[in-house]
Design a protein around this motif. Structure first.
Motif, PDB file in Angstrom:
ATOM      1  N   LEU A   7       9.971   0.289  -6.217  1.00  0.00           N
ATOM      2  CA  LEU A   7       9.622  -0.381  -4.966  1.00  0.00           C
ATOM      3  C   LEU A   7      10.718  -0.162  -3.928  1.00  0.00           C
ATOM      4  CD1 LEU A   7       7.672  -2.233  -3.422  1.00  0.00           C
ATOM      5  CD2 LEU A   7       8.901  -4.185  -4.399  1.00  0.00           C
ATOM      6  N   GLY A   8      11.953  -0.159  -4.381  1.00  0.00           N
ATOM      7  CA  GLY A   8      13.067   0.070  -3.461  1.00  0.00           C
ATOM      8  C   GLY A   8      13.000   1.446  -2.818  1.00  0.00           C
ATOM      9  N   GLY A   9      12.633   2.460  -3.600  1.00  0.00           N
ATOM     10  CA  GLY A   9      12.497   3.806  -3.056  1.00  0.00           C
ATOM     11  C   GLY A   9      11.386   3.884  -2.032  1.00  0.00           C
ATOM     12  N   SER A  10      10.275   3.225  -2.318  1.00  0.00           N
ATOM     13  CA  SER A  10       9.154   3.205  -1.369  1.00  0.00           C
ATOM     14  C   SER A  10       9.538   2.452  -0.097  1.00  0.00           C
ATOM     15  CB  SER A  10       7.927   2.553  -2.008  1.00  0.00           C
ATOM     16  OG  SER A  10       7.501   3.280  -3.139  1.00  0.00           O
ATOM     17  N   ARG A  11      10.299   1.367  -0.255  1.00  0.00           N
ATOM     18  CA  ARG A  11      10.724   0.598   0.916  1.00  0.00           C
ATOM     19  C   ARG A  11      11.652   1.423   1.801  1.00  0.00           C
ATOM     20  NH1 ARG A  11      11.742  -3.872  -1.391  1.00  0.00           N
ATOM     21  NH2 ARG A  11       9.917  -5.030  -0.694  1.00  0.00           N
ATOM     22  N   ARG A  12      12.551   2.188   1.200  1.00  0.00           N
ATOM     23  CA  ARG A  12      13.438   3.050   1.988  1.00  0.00           C
ATOM     24  C   ARG A  12      12.628   4.099   2.749  1.00  0.00           C
ATOM     25  NH1 ARG A  12      16.607   2.132  -2.546  1.00  0.00           N
ATOM     26  NH2 ARG A  12      15.886   4.029  -3.618  1.00  0.00           N
ATOM     27  N   ASN A  13      11.626   4.651   2.092  1.00  0.00           N
ATOM     28  CA  ASN A  13      10.771   5.646   2.750  1.00  0.00           C
ATOM     29  C   ASN A  13      10.022   5.015   3.919  1.00  0.00           C
ATOM     30  OD1 ASN A  13       8.010   7.040   3.087  1.00  0.00           O
ATOM     31  ND2 ASN A  13       9.166   8.540   1.914  1.00  0.00           N
ATOM     32  N   GLY A  17       0.812  -1.207   0.000  1.00  0.00           N
ATOM     33  CA  GLY A  17       0.000   0.000   0.000  1.00  0.00           C
ATOM     34  C   GLY A  17       0.844   1.255   0.000  1.00  0.00           C
ATOM     35  N   TRP A  18       1.936   1.225   0.753  1.00  0.00           N
ATOM     36  CA  TRP A  18       2.850   2.367   0.835  1.00  0.00           C
ATOM     37  C   TRP A  18       3.418   2.687  -0.553  1.00  0.00           C
ATOM     38  CZ3 TRP A  18       3.098   4.617   5.627  1.00  0.00           C
ATOM     39  CH2 TRP A  18       4.071   5.602   5.854  1.00  0.00           C
ATOM     40  N   HIS A  19       3.793   1.629  -1.269  1.00  0.00           N
ATOM     41  CA  HIS A  19       4.348   1.833  -2.610  1.00  0.00           C
ATOM     42  C   HIS A  19       3.279   2.339  -3.576  1.00  0.00           C
ATOM     43  CE1 HIS A  19       6.796   1.466  -6.136  1.00  0.00           C
ATOM     44  NE2 HIS A  19       6.026   0.523  -6.655  1.00  0.00           N
TER      45      HIS A  19
END
Length: 197
Positions: free
Chosen positions: A43-49, A21-23
């Motif tokens: 997805l990697g950028g969203s995971r870091r956030n 959901g965040w992504h």
């Protein structure tokens, strides 16, 4: 872990399981149109956030309170709402609020409902004295959320923000703890600022 509830929503600290959901939220072009600086492209950028938000939620002297919003009945991820503490003063904390939800939930009053509960938490439980927020003047839906939650317009700046290839106007709103309390006391059946139309 902070967990708040309204009639329709659960507002809580983010969890690793929120990544899908965040992504969807952070990478959605429509949702993030007015927030290009935090839009993610992978997805990697969203995971870091998300990892940064989770790490912040565990700090003792926490400054950022950005929560996941989920639908109370279905558990579906709706969006994010919260605030950042910018200064601590004798009367209380000064903070700036923000919010964004997925397009499927636009126009249902959920953003104001979530922000209203976050304001209650901030003023009643977290020692916030002043909450500020703002948006581009053309973003009428965001401005309406502020108005529903009792925010008071302080300024309109002409040609302040470079966005989407041109300079645009910005509006700024505030809500002080005593203003919030007066707003709440004026409605005997008060549940949250979102209920006051």
């Amino acid at each position: 872990m902070i967990r708040l509830e309204t009639e329709r929503l659960v507002i809580r600290d983010p969890l690793p399981a929120d990544i899908d959901g965040w992504h969807r939220l952070l990478s959605d072009a429509k949702t993030m149109y007015y927030l290009p600086e935090i839009r993610t492209r992978s997805l990697g950028g969203s995971r870091r956030n998300l990892c940064a938000a989770i790490a912040e939620s565990k700090k003792r002297n926490r400054a950022k309170y950005f929560f996941a919003i989920e639908h109370g009945a279905t558990g579906a991820f709706v969006g994010s709402v919260g605030y950042t503490v910018t200064q601590t003063t004798t009367p209380g904390k000064l903070a700036g609020a923000g919010y964004f939800i997925l397009p499927a939930y636009h126009g249902l009053g959920m953003t104001a409902e979530a922000l209203g509960e976050v304001l209650r938490f901030a003023f009643e439980e977290d020692g916030v004295y002043r909450m500020g927020t703002g948006c581009l003047a053309e973003n009428r839906a965001s401005e309406r959320v502020m108005q529903k939650c009792g925010f008071i317009k302080e300024a309109e700046y002409k040609s302040l923000v470079w966005h989407d290839g041109r300079l645009k106007d910005r509006v700024e709103y505030r809500l002080l703890r005593d203003e919030w309390e007066a707003c709440r006391c004026a409605a005997p059946n008060w549940k949250s600022p979102a209920s006051m139309k």
